[in-house]
Design an enzyme around this catalytic site. Structure first.
Site, PDB file in Angstrom:
ATOM      1  N   ASP A 243       0.244   5.763   2.304  1.00 28.03           N
ATOM      2  CA  ASP A 243      -0.761   5.074   3.117  1.00 28.03           C
ATOM      3  C   ASP A 243      -0.543   5.433   4.580  1.00 28.03           C
ATOM      4  OD1 ASP A 243      -3.013   3.427   3.472  1.00 28.03           O
ATOM      5  OD2 ASP A 243      -1.728   1.788   4.113  1.00 28.03           O
TER       6      ASP A 243
ATOM      7  N   ASP B  94       0.777  -1.234   0.000  1.00 30.40           N
ATOM      8  CA  ASP B  94       0.000   0.000   0.000  1.00 30.40           C
ATOM      9  C   ASP B  94       0.811   1.288   0.000  1.00 30.40           C
ATOM     10  OD1 ASP B  94      -2.384  -1.361  -0.059  1.00 30.40           O
ATOM     11  OD2 ASP B  94      -2.609  -1.409   2.113  1.00 30.40           O
TER      12      ASP B  94
ATOM     13  N   ASP C 279       2.243   0.054  10.052  1.00 25.44           N
ATOM     14  CA  ASP C 279       1.131  -0.895  10.119  1.00 25.44           C
ATOM     15  C   ASP C 279       1.608  -2.169  10.798  1.00 25.44           C
ATOM     16  OD1 ASP C 279      -0.443   0.875   8.732  1.00 25.44           O
ATOM     17  OD2 ASP C 279      -1.080  -0.559   7.204  1.00 25.44           O
TER      18      ASP C 279
ATOM     19  N   ARG D  32      -5.023   8.060  13.943  1.00 30.06           N
ATOM     20  CA  ARG D  32      -4.326   6.778  14.165  1.00 30.06           C
ATOM     21  C   ARG D  32      -2.982   6.959  14.864  1.00 30.06           C
ATOM     22  NH1 ARG D  32      -5.445   2.936   8.828  1.00 30.06           N
ATOM     23  NH2 ARG D  32      -7.714   3.196   8.816  1.00 30.06           N
TER      24      ARG D  32
END
Length: 347
Positions: free
Chosen positions: A174, A150, A178, A230
């Site tokens: 992105d 991504d 992650d 986030r």
């Protein structure tokens, strides 16, 4: 200095004792003692080029993917490295950018896939772009197919015992970090996350129940300026978020879904001057009435910031063992604890 930096930075001879760093981590990664020992190979990157299938000796990919033993990677000089495909990092690898300015930028970035005992320290990672499926050098010199990626700065897939410390991450297509598919036992410390919409995702997706075992320590990081959301967003697992500096947000700072547990402890939350002042966000589930354990302990809130906590119940403890444990400092010291977040100045 915070407890991690105090472990190695006062040693003016740290260049001669680089592997001392492995004894300095705290939180769920624990001490990184499996990354050092008599069988450790020191490897120096002298060539900034990249070949994703036939990496040349002295390049970063050769050191990170081709050496089937413990390897401690350093860099000969300042470097801008443009990776042609995502860099798959093998187990028992340390990437140590101290003393030089290393940028991994403007194309593919880093992936830890089914690997363990990895340190990433002192790297600037930015302007990462999505990658089409293709072949890439995997662990121990085996070429493997890799699907679409991504455009994250660092992506963890089924990874464990990972320490990400003193990196500067920004402006990726992105996210910046992650943590997915059963990854656990991670410490994310002393990093500077800035200029990004989606910063840190902990948990693959709502249906991936293996992430219930995920445990992550988020410590001494600086979030902002210009971060939207986030920081982190948590699914299923548990995060201990302590002594971090939050320099504003747009949508929210910390969010979650699918019964995550969070202990937010002694952080400094500085709300944006306009828009949302609330730190937290919870995604309501229409079918199973998700519950969250979001607890704030001794946090400081400035500029109107607020934190909606879970009512009642106990605050979930991190339950650290002796090598993971650290003292959480009063939030009034967060600015000094995070003053050196990100890549350290070359010394």
């Amino acid at each position: 200095m915070n407890v991690i930096d105090r472990c190695w930075r006062p040693n003016l001879e740290w260049r001669k004792h680089r592997s001392q760093l492995a004894t300095c981590s705290v939180g769920y990664a624990g001490k990184m003692l499996n990354n050092i020992g008599n069988d450790l190979i020191y490897y120096k990157v002298t060539d900034s080029s990249d070949d994703p299938i036939n990496p040349k000796p002295n390049t970063l990919r050769y050191g990170a993917s081709m050496i089937p033993s413990k390897v401690w990677i350093t860099f000969e000089k300042d470097m801008d490295i443009k990776l042609e495909k995502p860099l798959l990092i093998s187990s028992f690898t340390t990437i140590d950018g101290r003393g030089v300015n290393v940028h991994i930028a403007n194309n593919a970035c880093l992936m830890i896939f089914k690997a363990t005992n990895i340190i990433i320290h002192g790297i600037r990672i930015h302007h990462c772009k999505p990658q089409a499926p293709g072949m890439v050098m995997g662990h121990e010199g085996k070429v493997i197919p890799l699907g679409h990626v991504d455009g994250d700065a660092i992506r963890l897939v089924t990874a464990s015992k990972i320490w990400i410390d003193h990196n500067t991450l920004y402006d990726c297509q992105d996210g910046l970090l992650d943590v997915t598919r059963g990854s656990t036992n991670l410490t994310i410390s002393n990093n500077w996350f800035k200029n990004q919409d989606k910063v840190m995702l902990l948990g693959h997706d709502d249906g991936y129940v293996r992430d219930q075992n995920m445990k992550v320590t988020v410590l001494y990081n600086h979030f902002g300026p210009n971060c939207n959301q986030r920081m982190p967003r948590i699914r299923h697992g548990y995060a201990h978020v302590a002594n971090n500096l939050y320099q504003g947000w747009l949508q929210y700072a910390i969010g979650g879904s699918m019964d995550p547990s969070l202990k937010s402890e002694s952080n400094l939350f500085i709300a944006p001057t306009s828009r949302n002042k609330e730190v937290t966000w919870r995604r309501n589930s229409s079918n199973n009435g998700d519950t969250w354990e979001f607890h704030s302990v001794r946090d400081i809130f400035e500029n109107g910031a607020s934190f909606t906590t879970t009512k009642g119940g106990r605050v979930p403890k991190p339950n650290y063992n002796n090598e993971q444990r650290f003292k959480v400092v009063d939030a009034k010291f967060v600015k000094s604890l995070t003053r050196s977040s990100g890549v350290l100045p070359t010394m």
